[in-house]
Write a protein that holds these residues in place. Structure first.
Motif, PDB file in Angstrom:
ATOM      1  N   UNK A  13      -6.157   1.733  -4.686  1.00  0.00           N
ATOM      2  CA  UNK A  13      -7.108   2.836  -4.466  1.00  0.00           C
ATOM      3  C   UNK A  13      -8.535   2.444  -4.831  1.00  0.00           C
ATOM      4  N   UNK A  14      -8.696   1.418  -5.633  1.00  0.00           N
ATOM      5  CA  UNK A  14     -10.032   1.020  -6.059  1.00  0.00           C
ATOM      6  C   UNK A  14     -10.718   0.045  -5.110  1.00  0.00           C
ATOM      7  N   UNK A  73      -3.406   9.676 -17.819  1.00  0.00           N
ATOM      8  CA  UNK A  73      -2.626   8.500 -17.447  1.00  0.00           C
ATOM      9  C   UNK A  73      -2.831   8.191 -15.959  1.00  0.00           C
ATOM     10  N   UNK A  74      -2.330   7.026 -15.536  1.00  0.00           N
ATOM     11  CA  UNK A  74      -2.540   6.572 -14.155  1.00  0.00           C
ATOM     12  C   UNK A  74      -1.290   6.816 -13.309  1.00  0.00           C
ATOM     13  N   UNK A  75      -1.443   6.641 -11.993  1.00  0.00           N
ATOM     14  CA  UNK A  75      -0.305   6.617 -11.062  1.00  0.00           C
ATOM     15  C   UNK A  75       0.567   7.868 -11.109  1.00  0.00           C
ATOM     16  N   UNK A  76      -0.049   9.045 -11.086  1.00  0.00           N
ATOM     17  CA  UNK A  76       0.759  10.271 -11.014  1.00  0.00           C
ATOM     18  C   UNK A  76       1.626  10.211  -9.759  1.00  0.00           C
ATOM     19  N   UNK A  77       2.920  10.587  -9.847  1.00  0.00           N
ATOM     20  CA  UNK A  77       3.781  10.523  -8.666  1.00  0.00           C
ATOM     21  C   UNK A  77       3.299  11.496  -7.579  1.00  0.00           C
ATOM     22  N   UNK A 112       0.824  -1.206   0.000  1.00  0.00           N
ATOM     23  CA  UNK A 112       0.000   0.000   0.000  1.00  0.00           C
ATOM     24  C   UNK A 112       0.860   1.260   0.000  1.00  0.00           C
ATOM     25  N   UNK A 113       1.879   1.281   0.855  1.00  0.00           N
ATOM     26  CA  UNK A 113       2.692   2.492   0.991  1.00  0.00           C
ATOM     27  C   UNK A 113       3.420   2.832  -0.302  1.00  0.00           C
ATOM     28  N   UNK A 114       3.692   1.810  -1.123  1.00  0.00           N
ATOM     29  CA  UNK A 114       4.379   2.063  -2.387  1.00  0.00           C
ATOM     30  C   UNK A 114       3.428   2.009  -3.585  1.00  0.00           C
ATOM     31  N   UNK A 115       2.145   1.832  -3.312  1.00  0.00           N
ATOM     32  CA  UNK A 115       1.137   1.703  -4.376  1.00  0.00           C
ATOM     33  C   UNK A 115       1.584   0.702  -5.434  1.00  0.00           C
ATOM     34  N   UNK A 116       1.993  -0.441  -4.955  1.00  0.00           N
ATOM     35  CA  UNK A 116       2.492  -1.461  -5.870  1.00  0.00           C
ATOM     36  C   UNK A 116       1.307  -2.236  -6.444  1.00  0.00           C
ATOM     37  N   UNK A 117       1.380  -2.523  -7.726  1.00  0.00           N
ATOM     38  CA  UNK A 117       0.297  -3.293  -8.340  1.00  0.00           C
ATOM     39  C   UNK A 117       0.870  -4.125  -9.461  1.00  0.00           C
ATOM     40  N   UNK A 118       0.047  -4.941 -10.058  1.00  0.00           N
ATOM     41  CA  UNK A 118       0.547  -5.841 -11.093  1.00  0.00           C
ATOM     42  C   UNK A 118      -0.409  -5.959 -12.263  1.00  0.00           C
ATOM     43  N   UNK A 119      -0.216  -6.989 -13.074  1.00  0.00           N
ATOM     44  CA  UNK A 119      -0.957  -7.113 -14.335  1.00  0.00           C
ATOM     45  C   UNK A 119      -2.480  -7.051 -14.198  1.00  0.00           C
ATOM     46  N   UNK A 120      -3.020  -7.610 -13.120  1.00  0.00           N
ATOM     47  CA  UNK A 120      -4.480  -7.706 -13.036  1.00  0.00           C
ATOM     48  C   UNK A 120      -5.171  -6.401 -12.641  1.00  0.00           C
ATOM     49  N   UNK A 121      -4.403  -5.354 -12.515  1.00  0.00           N
ATOM     50  CA  UNK A 121      -5.044  -4.055 -12.276  1.00  0.00           C
ATOM     51  C   UNK A 121      -5.927  -3.660 -13.450  1.00  0.00           C
ATOM     52  N   UNK A 149       0.595   4.867  -1.515  1.00  0.00           N
ATOM     53  CA  UNK A 149       1.678   5.457  -2.302  1.00  0.00           C
ATOM     54  C   UNK A 149       2.390   6.611  -1.630  1.00  0.00           C
ATOM     55  N   UNK A 150       2.101   6.863  -0.339  1.00  0.00           N
ATOM     56  CA  UNK A 150       2.727   8.018   0.329  1.00  0.00           C
ATOM     57  C   UNK A 150       4.060   7.633   0.962  1.00  0.00           C
ATOM     58  N   UNK A 151       4.475   6.395   0.783  1.00  0.00           N
ATOM     59  CA  UNK A 151       5.777   5.910   1.215  1.00  0.00           C
ATOM     60  C   UNK A 151       6.044   6.189   2.710  1.00  0.00           C
ATOM     61  N   UNK A 152       5.004   6.072   3.486  1.00  0.00           N
ATOM     62  CA  UNK A 152       5.165   6.242   4.927  1.00  0.00           C
ATOM     63  C   UNK A 152       5.531   7.646   5.351  1.00  0.00           C
TER      64      UNK A 152
END
Lengths: 449, 484
Positions: free
Chosen positions: A156-157, B185-189, A140-149, A193-196
């Protein structure tokens, strides 16, 4: 400033001496080469709060730490005094399968959470890189996601509630454990995505989804990225509902197919389309995808299912170029510009003499560049050029490029995040409001926040 | 009341021209309430903006003169969110109603905030696309209002709410600056400013442009009207569908009072002696949709369904939906007034909360018509009352607060899609601690530091309400000085 001895003593009083790491051992918790004085591992939300209250009173700079998979992400920290490890916060707080909502503590490995949900045929719709090790808080903190997004969106969704320990130790929650809620501001999104840098995520509630009865993949070889772009456009304009559409450059296609035990024609680009549904709908849609690929100039592709399907997608998630110096860049571009972004990457890597793997969540406009080089001097310069060129390209149409991973000396020479334009004062304002002492991950976020 | 009103109006006219200004009292009446008519507050002046530059200049003027100001879209909001509680300037956004760009290849449309929700779907429909969030008021409500309230609709179980379909906004901040949050686009920093902006109820900035996702129409849609003797069987069917791992587009329920009202109003073909009608819709690839119909039928049968009617064609499907979408409007058929609640509960608590509401209904002697988004646990109990009867509005209000409290005690939320606005601000502490709300106020302070943009909304205020007169059914107009 506290002496190391009294720091360890104070932390030990808060979390127990067996949960404090100091001395030589703590070097394993360095962030970009900056070694903390100690690492503390609280066993509860309350202990986490107590550690932050202490840290803010002492002005200690704190770096939150899940399992460490995303620690290379972000700018180089100004200082790290204390690593706050969340690994002991690993409980399932609440899970009602019939409501399709589940709450986990932040230190829970995503894999463990998925295992709990999997017993009821459900999952958190996240398949980020390093999914085998990453924790919920870190993802969550890095807003990491993968192919199935492509199918489900990103955190966020479907993150519906969150609890956070703030810099001053206060514990707050945002959102609610229901799938629809507009009471007050949508705080969960602020922390993703706020990186803590605004607070430390301690638990998270997700709307979860049913696992599809079947998921299969059609993997097609193409002579060029442009041919794939044409097929991508047609696919997204069709009634096929893919879970993922991934574009791989020849190197990435070769490595991932090899791991999955598939034959692959050297030099071919890959287009992988995952379809999840009931068996008859999977079959019908795979056939539709195959038809589109054939019409678009692809030769015979593979239909992946079962273990091969699973291994292939795991190889995509854990992709790495292997030895040498490594960096990973992530661009976000318009859907229609994916092939161009691939070409740009190839040109800049060739010029700089770097190896390049590209994996693109093409249906979402995300392009990941994996770069490596044998010669450190050339690597640093080549990477700086790549960042500059690819960022200029992405930004020209409103996109962005961030450095996900790179060695500290390289990170020192480039802007990891790029400009956020005239939204920066708002971001700075948020940081000032939430962490006025700048003790949470200072220097690692956009614009040096 | 604005000091030196004549001078301010002259300045406003210089910005937008004389035709964009409304300040005569009889004309201002139109703007004294939104879709929730029990609250009223009159602006001193209404300005109809046509461009982002207008908005920027108006905002700068209001900030300079310390005049409270509030944006307003179509005025269909159901929480008093667009009420000018402290008077001042209302900025009407309806003239900014164009579709600026449709970009099919990138699956985006760029629109102005005053664009009516359904216009977009109408515009892109022929090309096989649509905009997913579809509030019941979609033929009137504006996209800017949808973004501000994070509106839902009947497709949310599968497709989510407004926030899931917005990739960017352009706004005018209270300092008069134009900024873009997100984009195509997505994921704006950086921090997800867009994420926290959507649903901020017009308290952060004024929207001048919206970038939305365009969705590809599905290959197939099946709509089933299912009829039950009672709400419990219908509720258990909802749980059964969810438990079977099916994610329908919609599961919409109506109780007998609602069915009767709808039939009197628009005649959608619902059986008026039924205890509950549950409309279930699934969409997607044809083979998938076809494979889902039988399992849904089976779940209905297990829960004693009386009748399952599968819409044969688009016309029949439209009729089934017409009934549901007209439900609020049809209430006039069975009651002079109604007060709608918007609380949410975890889906498994549906039977419990419906029993509870029925008990409250007996206790207060007020009928309730339940029309709701069962698929996501979002209730809309319509408390039926007659404002001509002394004390009935107050009873309805009290009963509403009991329903909210009951929902919270079951782990729910006080509002699923209508927003807090003026209406529910006193109920915020039911869900959030002072610290929770303080975190939210920190965000507000960053965007709207002196609080004169849309004051008095969302947060409970310690400033006592100064009731300045009877407004409609009850004294509600109040003085709220930017309390943050």
């Amino acid at each position: 400033m506290l002496s190391e001895e009294s720091l360890v003593q104070r932390l030990s009083a808060l979390v127990g001496p067996e949960h404090v790491v100091a001395g030589a051992e703590v070097s394993g918790y360095a962030v970009d080469g900056k070694t903390p004085k100690a690492a503390a591992f609280p066993g509860s939300v309350e202990e986490t709060s107590a550690v932050m209250t202490f840290a803010s009173a002492e002005g200690l700079k704190v770096a939150p730490w899940g399992s460490g998979t995303k620690i290379p992400f972000g700018g180089i920290p100004e200082r790290v005094d204390l690593v706050l490890g969340l690994r002991r916060l690993g409980e399932v707080v609440d899970y009602v399968p019939e409501d399709m909502t589940a709450t986990f503590q932040a230190g829970t490995p995503l894999k463990d959470a998925q295992a709990v949900l999997g017993q009821k045929g459900q999952w958190i719709a996240l398949d980020p890189p390093h999914a085998e090790r990453a924790t919920i808080g870190g993802v969550l903190a890095t807003n990491s996601s993968g192919p199935r997004r492509l199918r489900y969106g990103s955190s966020r969704d479907f993150l519906i509630a969150i609890s956070v320990v703030h810099a001053d130790g206060k514990i707050t929650k945002g959102g609610a454990k229901v799938v629809k809620n507009v009471t007050g501001y949508d705080m969960p999104k602020l922390y993703i995505g706020s990186l803590g840098t605004l607070g430390i995520i301690v638990d998270a509630t997700f709307r979860v989804y049913p696992v599809f009865p079947v998921e299969k993949t059609y993997l097609a070889p193409f002579p060029t990225a442009e041919a794939e772009q044409q097929v991508l456009n047609k696919l997204l304009d069709s009634t096929v509902v893919p879970n993922a559409v991934e574009l791989l450059n020849p190197d990435a296609a070769r490595r991932t197919t090899a791991q999955a035990g598939l034959t692959w024609q050297e030099g071919s680009y890959g287009l992988a389309v995952a379809i999840g549904s009931v068996p008859e709908a999977v079959q019908a849609q795979i056939a539709a995808v195959e038809r589109l690929c054939r019409e678009g100039g692809s030769s015979q592709g593979h239909i992946l299912e079962g273990t091969v399907h699973h291994t292939f997608w795991q190889a995509v998630g854990d992709f790495s170029l292997g030895d040498g110096q490594q960096a990973v860049l992530k661009a976000s571009v318009l859907l229609t510009q994916v092939a161009q972004a691939v070409r740009m990457g190839e040109a800049v890597a060739a010029k700089a003499g770097l190896s390049l793997g590209i994996i693109s969540e093409a249906g979402s406009g995300i392009v990941r560049y994996y770069l490596s080089g044998d010669r450190p001097d050339r690597f640093q310069q080549g990477l700086a050029e790549a960042v500059s060129t690819l960022r200029t390209f992405a930004q020209a149409t409103g996109g962005s490029l961030v450095v996900l991973e790179a060695p500290p000396d390289v990170k020192g020479a480039v802007d990891v995040w790029g400009s956020v334009g005239n939204t920066f004062p708002l971001m700075q304002g948020l940081k000032d409001q939430f962490d006025p002492q700048r003790i949470l991950n200072p220097g690692r976020f956009v614009g040096g926040l | 009341m604005i000091q030196d009103k004549a001078r301010i109006i002259r300045e406003i006219e210089q910005i937008v021209g004389p035709k964009g200004v409304v300040h005569e009292e009889d004309e201002l009446r139109v703007y004294e309430t939104d879709g929730l008519t029990i609250f009223k507050a009159m602006p001193d002046v209404v300005v109809l903006a046509s461009t982002a530059e207008h908005v920027a200049e108006l905002v700068k003027l209001c900030q300079r003169e310390k005049i409270p100001y509030v944006p307003r879209g179509a005025g269909t909001g159901l929480s008093g969110g667009a009420l000018p509680l402290d008077g001042g300037v209302m900025i009407g956004m309806n003239r900014m109603n164009r579709i600026l760009e449709v970009d099919y290849d990138n699956k985006r449309a760029v629109v102005e905030p005053g664009m009516v929700n359904v216009w977009l779907t109408n515009a892109v429909g022929p090309r096989g696309y649509y905009y997913a969030p579809d509030p019941a008021s979609q033929i009137a409500c504006s996209i800017g209002g949808n973004v501000s309230e994070n509106s839902g609709g009947v497709r949310t179980p599968k497709y989510g709410v407004t926030t899931n379909h917005i990739t960017g906004v352009e706004v005018i901040l209270p300092n008069g600056e134009l900024v873009s949050l997100g984009g195509k686009t997505l994921d704006a920093p950086g921090y997800d400013l867009l994420g926290v902006f959507v649903g901020s109820e017009g308290t952060f900035a004024i929207i001048t442009k919206v970038i939305v996702r365009l969705m590809r129409k599905p290959e197939a849609v099946k709509t089933l009207m299912t009829v039950f003797e009672n709400l419990e069987d219908a509720s258990n069917t909802v749980s059964g569908v969810v438990a079977a791992g099916i994610v329908p587009v919609s599961m919409e329920m109506m109780d007998n009072n609602s069915i009767v009202a709808v039939e009197k109003g628009v005649g959608a073909g619902y059986p008026t002696d039924a205890g509950a009608v549950l409309v279930i819709e699934v969409d997607g690839p044809r083979a998938e949709v076809e494979a889902l119909v039988d399992p849904i039928r089976d779940i209905c049968k297990k829960n004693n369904v009386r009748e399952v009617r599968l819409a044969k064609d688009d016309a029949e499907r439209a009729l089934l939906w017409k009934g549901r979408k007209a439900a609020f409007a049809a209430m006039g058929q069975i009651s002079p007034d109604y007060y709608v609640q918007d609380a949410v509960i975890p889906r498994t608590k549906l039977p419990q909360i419906l029993q509870q509401i029925s008990k409250f209904s007996e206790e207060y002697g007020l009928r309730v018509a339940n029309v709701f988004h069962a698929g996501d646990g979002n209730l809309h109990p319509l408390i039926l009352y007659d404002s001509r009867n002394e004390g009935e509005l107050e009873k309805a209000d009290e009963m509403g607060s009991k329903i909210m409290k009951a929902c919270i005690s079951m782990g729910g939320s006080i509002t699923g899609e209508h927003g807090v606005g003026r209406e529910k601000r006193e109920y915020m502490p039911l869900m959030y601690t002072d610290d929770d709300m303080e975190a939210m106020k920190k965000v507000k302070r960053v965007f709207n530091p002196d609080g004169i943009l849309n004051p008095g909304k969302i947060f409970p205020t310690t400033t006592p309400d100064v009731k300045v007169g009877l407004a409609g059914q009850r004294p509600i107009v109040e003085k709220v000085v930017g309390q943050m």
